[in-house]
Enzyme design. Structure first.
Site, mmCIF file in Angstrom:
data_model
loop_
_atom_site.group_PDB
_atom_site.id
_atom_site.type_symbol
_atom_site.label_atom_id
_atom_site.label_comp_id
_atom_site.label_asym_id
_atom_site.label_seq_id
_atom_site.Cartn_x
_atom_site.Cartn_y
_atom_site.Cartn_z
ATOM 1 N N CYS A 1 -83.293 23.435 -70.303
ATOM 2 C CA CYS A 1 -82.237 22.466 -70.563
ATOM 3 C C CYS A 1 -80.992 23.212 -71.022
ATOM 4 O O CYS A 1 -80.934 23.689 -72.156
ATOM 5 C CB CYS A 1 -82.660 21.454 -71.608
ATOM 6 N N HIS B 1 -77.776 21.890 -71.292
ATOM 7 C CA HIS B 1 -76.957 21.137 -72.243
ATOM 8 C C HIS B 1 -77.604 21.146 -73.621
ATOM 9 O O HIS B 1 -76.919 21.193 -74.652
ATOM 10 C CB HIS B 1 -76.708 19.707 -71.732
ATOM 11 N N ASP C 1 -77.892 12.703 -65.625
ATOM 12 C CA ASP C 1 -77.264 13.607 -66.584
ATOM 13 C C ASP C 1 -75.787 13.278 -66.696
ATOM 14 O O ASP C 1 -75.048 13.312 -65.715
ATOM 15 C CB ASP C 1 -77.451 15.061 -66.142
ATOM 16 N N GLY D 1 -76.682 21.709 -67.352
ATOM 17 C CA GLY D 1 -76.650 23.161 -67.554
ATOM 18 C C GLY D 1 -77.551 23.933 -66.615
ATOM 19 O O GLY D 1 -77.109 24.861 -65.927
ATOM 20 N N SER D 2 -78.837 23.551 -66.545
ATOM 21 C CA SER D 2 -79.735 24.285 -65.651
ATOM 22 C C SER D 2 -79.453 23.951 -64.193
ATOM 23 O O SER D 2 -79.647 24.790 -63.301
ATOM 24 C CB SER D 2 -81.199 24.002 -66.010
#
Length: 374
Positions: free
Chosen positions: A122, A124, A290, A295-296
């Site tokens: 993750c 974020h 999301d 992020g990922s």
């Protein structure tokens, strides 16, 4: 830096019962208040639970092994459902249990969770954890400078480089595990037609495609349709076992579908590097949207752009979410991963505290641990 009084360090952030808060089988796991600290990164929620269930805090296991234990433990699953589901959360809630790191080389470990279970990565959340660790004084930082917060997660060891200015967190750069292209041009049949997707790894496996291939746009008005077809793509690819990790089956399977579009033409900067501006909406797990640029998912996008020669060392991707929040991404360095060409991505964003909560359960409440509607 001065600690925020509502978000103390990991050992002291909870004032309620800790070691006994999660005992008992599912349905009777609650024995006392559960304290959390809530942040958001680019609009995406992140609920931090400093006192994790005992099944995932014992000495010895790696964070990857703790994830496996959490998935099998009724108490950990009950607590996740309690904090994620309504009425204490919602279908798009996200959070983490803080756990011991793999060894002394990291500051902390994190088990990320969502409404459907425990995820492997993750971005974020890592950004939020870095900001939280510095803001609370868990990891000391200068008033002005950059401090690395090292976090062990199920996909490996990642770093949140926290930049402070004037005694406050200015931004956080998430340096991920190596990302690589898993497959290109994979055909998937959907209710909107057959499309081709690329699959890339950024700590989790993502299917990536331009939204226009399905007649969609990256905009709030298309989110309902994006969620539906995103689920279809994920389920079809997983049924075909199209995203098997080369070495660790715990990292196999498409976690999310990233719908992209270009927000503008690439711009050459004075130093000869390029700035790319893209938008995306990521649908992960079973239909979660999301709010951040993911992020990922951004890390997986960097791997694909690097492989295509569209993003090189020194270039920057301005990655915008469906709500308009922005991550800035670049290639930290090139490498290999399991014998494949790979890149280590760096993703910059920021996170903000939104509150601290103490969650309780009435013994007569029949809607425990909760529910989700979608």
């Amino acid at each position: 830096m001065t600690a925020d009084p509502c978000t103390g360090p990991i050992a002291t952030a909870c004032t309620g019962p800790i070691a006994t808060a999660y005992t008992g089988p599912i349905g009777t796991a609650y024995t006392g208040p559960i304290d959390t600290v809530d942040w958001h990164t680019g609009g995406e929620p992140f609920r931090i639970v400093p006192a994790a269930p005992p099944a995932v805090t014992g000495h010895g296991p790696t964070v990857a092994e703790r994830r496996t234990a959490a998935m099998a433990d009724a108490g950990a699953q009950w607590t996740r459902a309690l904090l994620c589901g309504e009425p204490r959360g919602h279908a798009d809630m996200y959070g983490a249990f803080l756990v011991p790191p793999d060894d002394a080389g990291a500051h902390l470990g994190a088990l990320f969770w969502h409404k459907d279970g425990f995820s492997t990565a993750c971005g974020h959340g890592t950004i939020a954890l870095g900001a939280w660790a510095v803001a609370t004084g868990l990891v000391p930082a200068p008033a002005d400078g950059t401090t690395d917060v090292v976090v062990d997660v199920p996909s490996g060891r990642v770093t949140a480089s926290v930049r402070t200015a004037g005694g406050r967190v200015a931004d956080v750069t998430f340096v991920n595990v190596p990302g690589h292209v898993h497959a290109r041009g994979v055909e998937v049949a959907t209710s909107l037609g057959t499309v081709t997707v690329d699959i890339a790894y950024g700590g989790a496996m993502y299917a990536v495609l331009p939204a226009h291939r399905l007649g969609l746009r990256v905009r709030p008005g298309d989110v309902t349709a994006v969620v539906a077809v995103g689920r279809e793509i994920r389920d079809a690819l997983n049924a075909a076992r199209a995203a098997e990790h080369p070495e660790d089956d715990r990292l196999s399977g498409v976690y999310g579908t990233v719908f992209t579009e270009e927000a503008g033409a690439p711009v050459e900067r004075p130093d000869g590097t390029w700035l790319l501006h893209h938008r995306n909406v990521t649908v992960f797990a079973d239909g979660q949207v999301d709010r951040s640029p993911c992020g990922s998912g951004t890390a997986a996008r960097v791997a694909l752009l690097a492989d295509a020669g569209e993003l090189c060392l020194g270039d920057e991707l301005r990655h915008e979410s469906v709500v308009g929040s922005v991550f800035r991404a670049r290639i930290e360095r090139s490498t290999t991963d399991h014998g494949r060409p790979a890149v280590v991505p760096a993703v910059t964003g920021t996170a903000y505290a939104t509150g601290a909560s103490r969650f309780t359960v009435d013994p007569d409440d029949t809607l425990v641990p909760g529910f989700v509607l979608r």
